[in-house]
Design a protein around this motif. Structure first.
Motif, PDB file in Angstrom:
ATOM      1  N   PHE A  59      -3.775   7.584  12.155  1.00 10.02           N
ATOM      2  CA  PHE A  59      -4.524   7.240  10.926  1.00 10.02           C
ATOM      3  C   PHE A  59      -4.422   8.361   9.884  1.00 10.02           C
ATOM      4  O   PHE A  59      -5.245   8.455   8.998  1.00 10.02           O
ATOM      5  N   LYS A  60      -3.389   9.228  10.012  1.00 12.18           N
ATOM      6  CA  LYS A  60      -3.347  10.414   9.142  1.00 12.18           C
ATOM      7  C   LYS A  60      -2.503  10.203   7.885  1.00 12.18           C
ATOM      8  O   LYS A  60      -2.121  11.148   7.229  1.00 12.18           O
ATOM      9  N   GLY A  61      -2.209   8.937   7.560  1.00 16.49           N
ATOM     10  CA  GLY A  61      -1.558   8.661   6.279  1.00 16.49           C
ATOM     11  C   GLY A  61      -0.079   8.389   6.375  1.00 16.49           C
ATOM     12  O   GLY A  61       0.547   8.029   5.382  1.00 16.49           O
ATOM     13  N   GLN A  62       0.528   8.552   7.580  1.00 14.49           N
ATOM     14  CA  GLN A  62       1.977   8.242   7.686  1.00 14.49           C
ATOM     15  C   GLN A  62       2.180   6.747   7.933  1.00 14.49           C
ATOM     16  O   GLN A  62       3.123   6.153   7.473  1.00 14.49           O
ATOM     17  N   HIS A  63       1.266   6.133   8.695  1.00 20.98           N
ATOM     18  CA  HIS A  63       1.429   4.720   9.076  1.00 20.98           C
ATOM     19  C   HIS A  63       0.497   3.858   8.215  1.00 20.98           C
ATOM     20  O   HIS A  63      -0.724   3.913   8.371  1.00 20.98           O
ATOM     21  N   PHE A  64       1.093   3.078   7.335  1.00 25.93           N
ATOM     22  CA  PHE A  64       0.283   2.359   6.345  1.00 25.93           C
ATOM     23  C   PHE A  64      -0.402   1.129   6.896  1.00 25.93           C
ATOM     24  O   PHE A  64      -1.122   0.449   6.179  1.00 25.93           O
ATOM     25  N   GLU A  65      -0.206   0.873   8.219  1.00 29.11           N
ATOM     26  CA  GLU A  65      -0.960  -0.247   8.809  1.00 29.11           C
ATOM     27  C   GLU A  65      -2.324   0.228   9.291  1.00 29.11           C
ATOM     28  O   GLU A  65      -3.153  -0.574   9.716  1.00 29.11           O
ATOM     29  N   LEU A  66      -2.537   1.589   9.251  1.00 32.58           N
ATOM     30  CA  LEU A  66      -3.848   2.123   9.697  1.00 32.58           C
ATOM     31  C   LEU A  66      -4.234   3.250   8.745  1.00 32.58           C
ATOM     32  O   LEU A  66      -3.835   4.410   8.937  1.00 32.58           O
ATOM     33  N   ILE A  67      -4.986   2.919   7.680  1.00 33.08           N
ATOM     34  CA  ILE A  67      -5.280   3.941   6.655  1.00 33.08           C
ATOM     35  C   ILE A  67      -6.773   3.999   6.316  1.00 33.08           C
ATOM     36  O   ILE A  67      -7.175   3.820   5.166  1.00 33.08           O
ATOM     37  N   PRO A  68      -7.615   4.280   7.341  1.00 36.26           N
ATOM     38  CA  PRO A  68      -9.065   4.366   7.070  1.00 36.26           C
ATOM     39  C   PRO A  68      -9.413   5.516   6.140  1.00 36.26           C
ATOM     40  O   PRO A  68     -10.449   5.501   5.479  1.00 36.26           O
ATOM     41  N   PHE A  69      -8.538   6.558   6.060  1.00 33.18           N
ATOM     42  CA  PHE A  69      -8.786   7.707   5.174  1.00 33.18           C
ATOM     43  C   PHE A  69      -7.924   7.646   3.924  1.00 33.18           C
ATOM     44  O   PHE A  69      -7.833   8.622   3.184  1.00 33.18           O
ATOM     45  N   GLY A  70      -7.245   6.490   3.713  1.00 37.65           N
ATOM     46  CA  GLY A  70      -6.332   6.393   2.588  1.00 37.65           C
ATOM     47  C   GLY A  70      -5.011   7.054   2.947  1.00 37.65           C
ATOM     48  O   GLY A  70      -4.737   7.323   4.116  1.00 37.65           O
TER      49      GLY A  70
ATOM     50  N   ALA B  80       0.852  -1.203   0.000  1.00 44.38           N
ATOM     51  CA  ALA B  80       0.000   0.000   0.000  1.00 44.38           C
ATOM     52  C   ALA B  80       0.883   1.247   0.000  1.00 44.38           C
ATOM     53  O   ALA B  80       0.646   2.200  -0.751  1.00 44.38           O
ATOM     54  N   LYS B  81       1.975   1.194   0.774  1.00 46.30           N
ATOM     55  CA  LYS B  81       2.886   2.350   0.845  1.00 46.30           C
ATOM     56  C   LYS B  81       3.538   2.597  -0.520  1.00 46.30           C
ATOM     57  O   LYS B  81       3.631   3.733  -0.986  1.00 46.30           O
ATOM     58  N   ILE B  82       3.906   1.506  -1.206  1.00 38.60           N
ATOM     59  CA  ILE B  82       4.542   1.650  -2.522  1.00 38.60           C
ATOM     60  C   ILE B  82       3.553   2.282  -3.507  1.00 38.60           C
ATOM     61  O   ILE B  82       3.869   3.224  -4.225  1.00 38.60           O
ATOM     62  N   LEU B  83       2.299   1.809  -3.511  1.00 42.50           N
ATOM     63  CA  LEU B  83       1.330   2.301  -4.501  1.00 42.50           C
ATOM     64  C   LEU B  83       0.835   3.706  -4.179  1.00 42.50           C
ATOM     65  O   LEU B  83       0.581   4.516  -5.069  1.00 42.50           O
ATOM     66  N   LEU B  84       0.681   4.012  -2.878  1.00 34.28           N
ATOM     67  CA  LEU B  84       0.054   5.293  -2.496  1.00 34.28           C
ATOM     68  C   LEU B  84       1.075   6.394  -2.278  1.00 34.28           C
ATOM     69  O   LEU B  84       0.744   7.568  -2.222  1.00 34.28           O
ATOM     70  N   GLN B  85       2.350   5.987  -2.095  1.00 36.90           N
ATOM     71  CA  GLN B  85       3.342   7.026  -1.771  1.00 36.90           C
ATOM     72  C   GLN B  85       4.499   6.997  -2.771  1.00 36.90           C
ATOM     73  O   GLN B  85       4.651   7.921  -3.558  1.00 36.90           O
ATOM     74  N   LYS B  86       5.209   5.884  -2.830  1.00 35.67           N
ATOM     75  CA  LYS B  86       6.437   5.832  -3.644  1.00 35.67           C
ATOM     76  C   LYS B  86       6.114   5.989  -5.150  1.00 35.67           C
ATOM     77  O   LYS B  86       6.675   6.837  -5.820  1.00 35.67           O
ATOM     78  N   HIS B  87       5.180   5.193  -5.636  1.00 34.42           N
ATOM     79  CA  HIS B  87       4.841   5.268  -7.069  1.00 34.42           C
ATOM     80  C   HIS B  87       3.471   5.907  -7.256  1.00 34.42           C
ATOM     81  O   HIS B  87       2.694   5.481  -8.117  1.00 34.42           O
ATOM     82  N   ASP B  88       3.158   6.923  -6.439  1.00 36.62           N
ATOM     83  CA  ASP B  88       1.750   7.327  -6.477  1.00 36.62           C
ATOM     84  C   ASP B  88       1.385   8.008  -7.793  1.00 36.62           C
ATOM     85  O   ASP B  88       0.225   8.022  -8.172  1.00 36.62           O
ATOM     86  N   GLN B  89       2.352   8.514  -8.581  1.00 31.02           N
ATOM     87  CA  GLN B  89       1.974   9.162  -9.859  1.00 31.02           C
ATOM     88  C   GLN B  89       1.191   8.182 -10.734  1.00 31.02           C
ATOM     89  O   GLN B  89       0.128   8.512 -11.248  1.00 31.02           O
ATOM     90  N   VAL B  90       1.731   6.986 -10.882  1.00 24.12           N
ATOM     91  CA  VAL B  90       1.120   6.041 -11.832  1.00 24.12           C
ATOM     92  C   VAL B  90      -0.256   5.591 -11.354  1.00 24.12           C
ATOM     93  O   VAL B  90      -1.121   5.239 -12.137  1.00 24.12           O
ATOM     94  N   PHE B  91      -0.453   5.626 -10.011  1.00 24.08           N
ATOM     95  CA  PHE B  91      -1.672   5.005  -9.466  1.00 24.08           C
ATOM     96  C   PHE B  91      -2.648   6.014  -8.870  1.00 24.08           C
ATOM     97  O   PHE B  91      -3.531   5.644  -8.108  1.00 24.08           O
ATOM     98  N   SER B  92      -2.475   7.319  -9.179  1.00 27.16           N
ATOM     99  CA  SER B  92      -3.329   8.255  -8.435  1.00 27.16           C
ATOM    100  C   SER B  92      -4.565   8.675  -9.213  1.00 27.16           C
ATOM    101  O   SER B  92      -5.306   9.530  -8.772  1.00 27.16           O
ATOM    102  N   SER B  93      -4.833   8.014 -10.369  1.00 26.31           N
ATOM    103  CA  SER B  93      -6.113   8.295 -11.024  1.00 26.31           C
ATOM    104  C   SER B  93      -7.195   7.417 -10.414  1.00 26.31           C
ATOM    105  O   SER B  93      -6.906   6.545  -9.582  1.00 26.31           O
ATOM    106  N   ARG B  94      -8.423   7.665 -10.826  1.00 24.01           N
ATOM    107  CA  ARG B  94      -9.550   6.927 -10.252  1.00 24.01           C
ATOM    108  C   ARG B  94     -10.153   5.959 -11.270  1.00 24.01           C
ATOM    109  O   ARG B  94     -10.244   6.259 -12.445  1.00 24.01           O
TER     110      ARG B  94
END
Ligand SMILES: CC(C)C1=CCC2=C(CC[C@H]3C(C)(C)CCC[C@]23C)C1
Length: 435
Positions: A360-371, A19-33
């Protein structure tokens, strides 16, 4: 996990690391809906901050939300009108207490969430607890959740799209239209009074609608009235049912664990005082309450698969090939119950958050209720206040008994998944007046 849903390829991510790789590291490729067909209703997909790809229009809307609507000063300025709505919730619960009637916690929280949202947006009341006055808006939001939440055949077999086989697009168009009519009336009235107030410099309201109309009046191309209506639609759909189902789950878990309920009560009594009301600024001084909310987010994230992302091009992640246009579902529900991350994941133990700073504010990827990452929920600061304040008000002002003498361990945790993670059997509890 790779799923073939009709002609749609879906990839489900169930570990914090990926989740961290997709939402943070490579988020350009995966940030569309990747979005359901119903979002085409009234061309919502062309205006919606939730569903637009990362482009200038999307950035503009996110900037307005971050700086003008969900900033601390902006939220603080609408704090009093939210306080009044919470007072209304307590009066409603008190009336049930007098009649010895059980409260449907989820429904009462849904009405309160809508009112807290409308207080923050329009500084006025929207729906009442009993049926009747502007019940219509509640019904419209409910209807949207219902029609969007249902699996749409046309989403998996695009060839059916033109037929709209389940009438989901037609229903969404009707509901969106009714929503827009309600917003149009509110905006029209506000523009009229604004004209008068500005001329006689009366007291202007300090709500989000003022901020949006300021931008619109200064530079129409920056934010049109149509943009405002689409934004309001997103905010209500995103903020009502998610907040109320979280409150219902928190109260469910507290009623299942009387010793934890007592710990929250004692903390509130010590920090706030027996006869005082909780304020939003008190939340930071209530560590156990915050731990209860985090544990609720971990076990019962309102959007268990967050909002679907889309792969813009073929990519390889940790040896896995993710094909272009794949629908990426981040399984926040599974991540929150991952036994290699969370000891005794099935147990409701807020204490686990007292020893560490996991948030749950997006820094810790084990708790991401808000993405997490650039598409993290923009309404999180308001959601955070509403959830803590509703749970605190219900717990601090009343004792609760389960309806029909149910025992705590008999309260079921069955979930039914529409758009948000609903509790299958509504939580009904009888309020006992403390004082
Ligand atoms: C179609 C529009 C109104 C719409 C906006 C926001 C949303 C819709 C459906 C799903 C819903 C949740 C994932 C439950 C929570 C965040 C807002 C969002 C993404 C529907």
């Amino acid at each position: 996990m790779h799923l073939k849903l009709g002609s749609l390829t879906a990839v489900v991510v169930s570990s914090p690391g990926i989740a961290k790789i997709l939402l943070q590291k490579h988020d350009q490729v995966f940030s569309s809906r990747s979005y359901p067909g119903a979002v085409h209703a009234l061309d919502h997909h062309k205006h919606s901050m939730v569903w637009l790809p990362v482009n200038n229009q999307w950035r503009k809307l996110r900037k307005i939300c971050k700086e003008r609507m969900f900033s601390v000063p902006s939220l603080d300025s609408s704090q009093d009108s939210r306080k009044q709505r919470l007072q209304k919730l307590c009066e409603y619960v008190y009336s049930c207490c007098i009649d010895g009637k059980a409260v449907d916690i989820g429904r009462a929280a849904f009405t309160t969430s809508l009112n807290l949202m409308s207080a923050s947006l329009f500084s006025e009341e929207f729906v009442s607890f009993d049926s009747g006055s502007s019940e219509e808006f509640k019904e419209v939001v409910w209807g949207i959740m219902e029609s969007i939440g249902r699996p749409n055949l046309a989403d998996y077999f695009p060839v059916f799209r033109v037929f709209d086989p389940q009438g989901i697009l037609r229903k969404s168009t009707v509901y969106f239209g009714r929503c827009f009519d309600i917003f149009e009336e509110i905006i029209r009235k506000r523009l009229e009074t604004r004209g008068r107030i500005l001329s006689v410099d009366g007291t202007r309201k300090c709500d989000m609608l003022e901020a949006l109309l300021d931008i619109n009046q200064n530079n129409e191309s920056e934010l049109s009235i149509l943009d405002i209506k689409h934004l309001l639609l997103d905010l209500f759909v995103a903020g009502a049912d998610t907040t109320s189902s979280t409150v219902e789950w928190a109260m469910t878990e507290l009623l299942r664990h009387p010793s934890k309920m007592l710990k929250v009560k004692n903390e509130l009594r010590e920090v706030i005082g027996k006869d005082e009301q909780v304020r939003e600024s008190d939340i930071s001084r209530l560590p156990y309450l915050r731990a209860v909310v985090k544990e609720t987010f971990r076990l019962h994230p309102a959007a268990p698969l967050l909002v679907p992302h889309k792969a813009e091009e073929d990519s390889e992640i940790e040896g896995y090939i993710i094909p272009r246009n794949a629908r990426i579902l981040i399984n926040a529900w599974a991540i929150g119950r991952d036994s290699s991350t969370w000891p005794d994941p099935e147990l409701f133990t807020p204490e686990r958050f007292l020893e560490n700073e996991t948030d749950f504010k997006g820094q810790h990827f084990e708790l991401i209720p808000f993405g997490a990452g650039r598409r993290i929920c923009p309404g999180m600061p308001l959601a955070n206040r509403m959830v803590h304040m509703m749970v605190a008000s219900l717990v601090h002002n009343f004792d609760w008994e389960l309806e029909g003498g149910l025992k705590p361990e008999q309260v079921d945790l069955d979930e039914s998944f529409g758009l948000t993670l609903q509790k299958t059997t509504p939580l009904k509890a009888v309020p006992i007046r403390l004082r």
